[in-house]
Motif scaffolding. Structure first.
Motif, PDB file in Angstrom:
ATOM      1  N   THR A 159       0.825  -1.309   0.059  1.00 46.13           N
ATOM      2  CA  THR A 159       0.026  -0.352   0.031  1.00 46.13           C
ATOM      3  C   THR A 159       1.028   1.190  -0.053  1.00 46.13           C
ATOM      4  O   THR A 159       0.345   2.382  -0.162  1.00 46.13           O
ATOM      5  CB  THR A 159      -0.980  -0.222   1.177  1.00 46.13           C
ATOM      6  N   GLY A 160       2.139   1.168  -0.059  1.00 46.70           N
ATOM      7  CA  GLY A 160       3.129   2.219  -0.223  1.00 46.70           C
ATOM      8  C   GLY A 160       3.325   3.011   1.224  1.00 46.70           C
ATOM      9  O   GLY A 160       3.913   3.915   1.180  1.00 46.70           O
ATOM     10  N   VAL A 161       2.997   2.421   2.259  1.00 46.44           N
ATOM     11  CA  VAL A 161       3.262   2.963   3.705  1.00 46.44           C
ATOM     12  C   VAL A 161       4.554   2.644   4.128  1.00 46.44           C
ATOM     13  O   VAL A 161       5.265   3.734   4.550  1.00 46.44           O
ATOM     14  CB  VAL A 161       2.168   2.531   4.578  1.00 46.44           C
ATOM     15  N   VAL A 162       5.190   1.403   4.170  1.00 51.19           N
ATOM     16  CA  VAL A 162       6.583   0.963   4.416  1.00 51.19           C
ATOM     17  C   VAL A 162       7.458   0.875   3.443  1.00 51.19           C
ATOM     18  O   VAL A 162       7.092   0.109   2.518  1.00 51.19           O
ATOM     19  CB  VAL A 162       6.178  -0.179   5.546  1.00 51.19           C
ATOM     20  N   ASP A 163       8.587   0.976   3.852  1.00 53.64           N
ATOM     21  CA  ASP A 163       9.511   0.680   2.794  1.00 53.64           C
ATOM     22  C   ASP A 163       9.888  -0.893   2.718  1.00 53.64           C
ATOM     23  O   ASP A 163      10.149  -1.420   3.661  1.00 53.64           O
ATOM     24  CB  ASP A 163      10.844   1.368   3.347  1.00 53.64           C
ATOM     25  N   GLY A 164      10.090  -1.355   1.657  1.00 52.51           N
ATOM     26  CA  GLY A 164      10.150  -2.718   1.515  1.00 52.51           C
ATOM     27  C   GLY A 164      11.577  -3.189   2.182  1.00 52.51           C
ATOM     28  O   GLY A 164      11.499  -4.247   2.605  1.00 52.51           O
ATOM     29  N   ASP A 165      12.718  -2.589   2.017  1.00 47.91           N
ATOM     30  CA  ASP A 165      14.014  -2.948   2.658  1.00 47.91           C
ATOM     31  C   ASP A 165      13.840  -2.997   4.252  1.00 47.91           C
ATOM     32  O   ASP A 165      14.316  -3.893   4.664  1.00 47.91           O
ATOM     33  CB  ASP A 165      15.092  -2.156   2.079  1.00 47.91           C
ATOM     34  N   ARG A 166      13.365  -2.111   4.615  1.00 46.52           N
ATOM     35  CA  ARG A 166      13.109  -1.570   5.995  1.00 46.52           C
ATOM     36  C   ARG A 166      12.287  -2.765   6.674  1.00 46.52           C
ATOM     37  O   ARG A 166      12.549  -3.370   7.682  1.00 46.52           O
ATOM     38  CB  ARG A 166      12.420  -0.466   6.389  1.00 46.52           C
ATOM     39  N   TYR A 167      11.306  -3.089   5.609  1.00 44.51           N
ATOM     40  CA  TYR A 167      10.377  -4.392   6.315  1.00 44.51           C
ATOM     41  C   TYR A 167      11.011  -5.688   6.433  1.00 44.51           C
ATOM     42  O   TYR A 167      10.891  -6.364   7.370  1.00 44.51           O
ATOM     43  CB  TYR A 167       9.250  -4.308   5.338  1.00 44.51           C
ATOM     44  N   LEU A 168      11.662  -5.837   5.291  1.00 44.13           N
ATOM     45  CA  LEU A 168      12.515  -6.993   5.350  1.00 44.13           C
ATOM     46  C   LEU A 168      13.619  -7.206   6.357  1.00 44.13           C
ATOM     47  O   LEU A 168      13.701  -8.298   7.211  1.00 44.13           O
ATOM     48  CB  LEU A 168      13.175  -7.208   4.073  1.00 44.13           C
ATOM     49  N   ASP A 169      14.171  -6.213   6.817  1.00 44.10           N
ATOM     50  CA  ASP A 169      15.248  -5.963   7.899  1.00 44.10           C
ATOM     51  C   ASP A 169      14.450  -6.281   9.171  1.00 44.10           C
ATOM     52  O   ASP A 169      14.962  -7.059  10.151  1.00 44.10           O
ATOM     53  CB  ASP A 169      15.708  -4.735   8.074  1.00 44.10           C
ATOM     54  N   ALA A 170      13.298  -5.744   9.311  1.00 40.28           N
ATOM     55  CA  ALA A 170      12.506  -5.957  10.653  1.00 40.28           C
ATOM     56  C   ALA A 170      11.969  -7.358  10.720  1.00 40.28           C
ATOM     57  O   ALA A 170      12.177  -8.140  11.812  1.00 40.28           O
ATOM     58  CB  ALA A 170      11.501  -5.042  10.588  1.00 40.28           C
TER      59      ALA A 170
END
Length: 365
Positions: free
Chosen positions: A235-246
């Protein structure tokens, strides 16, 4: 005989919550016990028809097919509409529903933000309107209705209005008026979400997931942890790389081995996640509340702010499973995220009952 009640759903979760609403009203058919569940002794409401306004993505369609069969097993009529099957589909769908809509005494809907549902609301003469949960968006809907604001999804709020929004603005305004109680028109919100701002005249009824608990489980509980995915990247809210790291940090910190994907998560993102984290990606065939209730399920369920931090504790009450919610760090948000996004996501976490909350420093490792 025309249905007294028409229920419009566009997602598996909406259909699940219509079944919960029908169960709470005592509208469930006599039937033999299903696998892992018990039978209910109530009779179905005369004239309840579930209308599926089918989406196009395969995961949602597959879950909806299986949920539709569960609804039929409960004694309800299901009408499947290929509402997005080509340029002429909306006109055909609305034209075919116009007669039943005008005759219906009650309309139940899962998504009052849906342009489709808003168009249908301009046709109905029903004196009773019911909104069942479409996830955390219900919280925003009730707040906007209470404040007299236009109906806008939380992740789009604050953005510029496009040409489509301007064209359909009058339709949205009519829908909001229809959803405002007045005269003989009654409005109910059936929700498992915390409702802080109740619009004047609106009845709020708690969804306790009684049908889910009666129909499925109790589940087998394993010693490990499971992680629940989110579509905040899509939905464009969270960055994909940051999400993967989390996700990687959470899995390592808590020993999670399975990742239950949201039905809207992209195949590319899930493939990358599986390769880089080693998690087993599971694409559920039913809403997670039912999957968890059937089991087996981990003793700890890790989730980012989403609907499940409110619904899973209800569906899994008494099982010993602990739901842990992980806040979204502001640094994970994209430049395109709505100014409303961080506050809304924090509110989703802060209002969740019966969950454990992780400190943000523990999320990022």
């Amino acid at each position: 005989m025309s249905p007294r009640t028409l229920a419009f759903v566009e997602s598996p979760v909406q259909l699940l919550n219509v079944l919960e609403w029908a169960h709470a009203r005592g509208h469930t058919a006599d039937r033999a016990p299903g696998p892992g569940g018990t039978a209910s002794g109530a009779r179905p409401e005369s004239g309840l028809t579930l209308v599926v306004l089918s989406p196009t993505d395969p995961m949602s369609r597959g879950q909806l097919r299986r949920m539709a069969q569960l609804a039929r097993d409960e004694g309800h009529e299901v009408r499947w509409e290929e509402a997005r099957g080509g340029a002429g589909a909306p006109l055909r769908t609305i034209g075919g529903l116009a007669g039943p809509l005008r005759r219906a005494e009650r309309v139940v809907m899962g998504d009052p933000f849906s342009r489709y549902v808003q168009l249908l609301l301009t046709i109905t003469r029903a004196r009773e309107l019911v909104v069942v949960d479409d996830g955390t968006a219900t919280m925003e809907f009730v707040g906007q209705l209470a404040r007299g604001e236009r109906l806008v999804r939380w992740h789009r709020k604050g953005g510029r209005r496009g040409p489509r929004d301007l064209v359909l603005g009058p339709v949205s305004a009519v829908a909001r008026r229809r959803l405002t109680p007045g005269g003989e028109r009654r409005v109910e919100v059936f929700s498992s979400m915390p409702i802080d701002e109740t619009p004047q005249g609106v009845t709020v009824t708690a969804n306790r997931f009684a049908w889910t608990r009666a129909r499925f489980g109790p589940p087998g509980v394993t010693a490990g942890a499971d992680l629940v995915g989110t579509s905040l990247v899509e939905t464009g809210v969270v960055d994909g790389d940051r999400y993967l790291d989390a996700v990687r940090a959470l899995a390592e910190a808590h020993g999670a081995t399975r990742y239950f994907a949201h039905r809207r998560e992209s195949a590319e993102k899930l493939h990358r996640l599986a390769v880089e984290t080693g998690l087993q990606v599971v694409r559920p065939e039913l809403p997670l509340e039912l999957i968890a209730r059937r089991g087996p399920i981990g003793r700890t369920i890790l989730s980012f702010p989403s609907t499940v931090v409110h619904t899973l504790p209800l569906a899994l009450a008494g099982t010993g499973v602990r739901v842990t919610v992980c806040d979204i760090d502001p640094s994970w948000l994209t430049a395109h995220a709505s100014p409303r996004a961080q506050g809304f996501l924090s509110g989703v976490t802060g209002t969740a009952r019966d969950v454990h909350r992780l400190a943000r420093t523990a999320q990022t490792g």
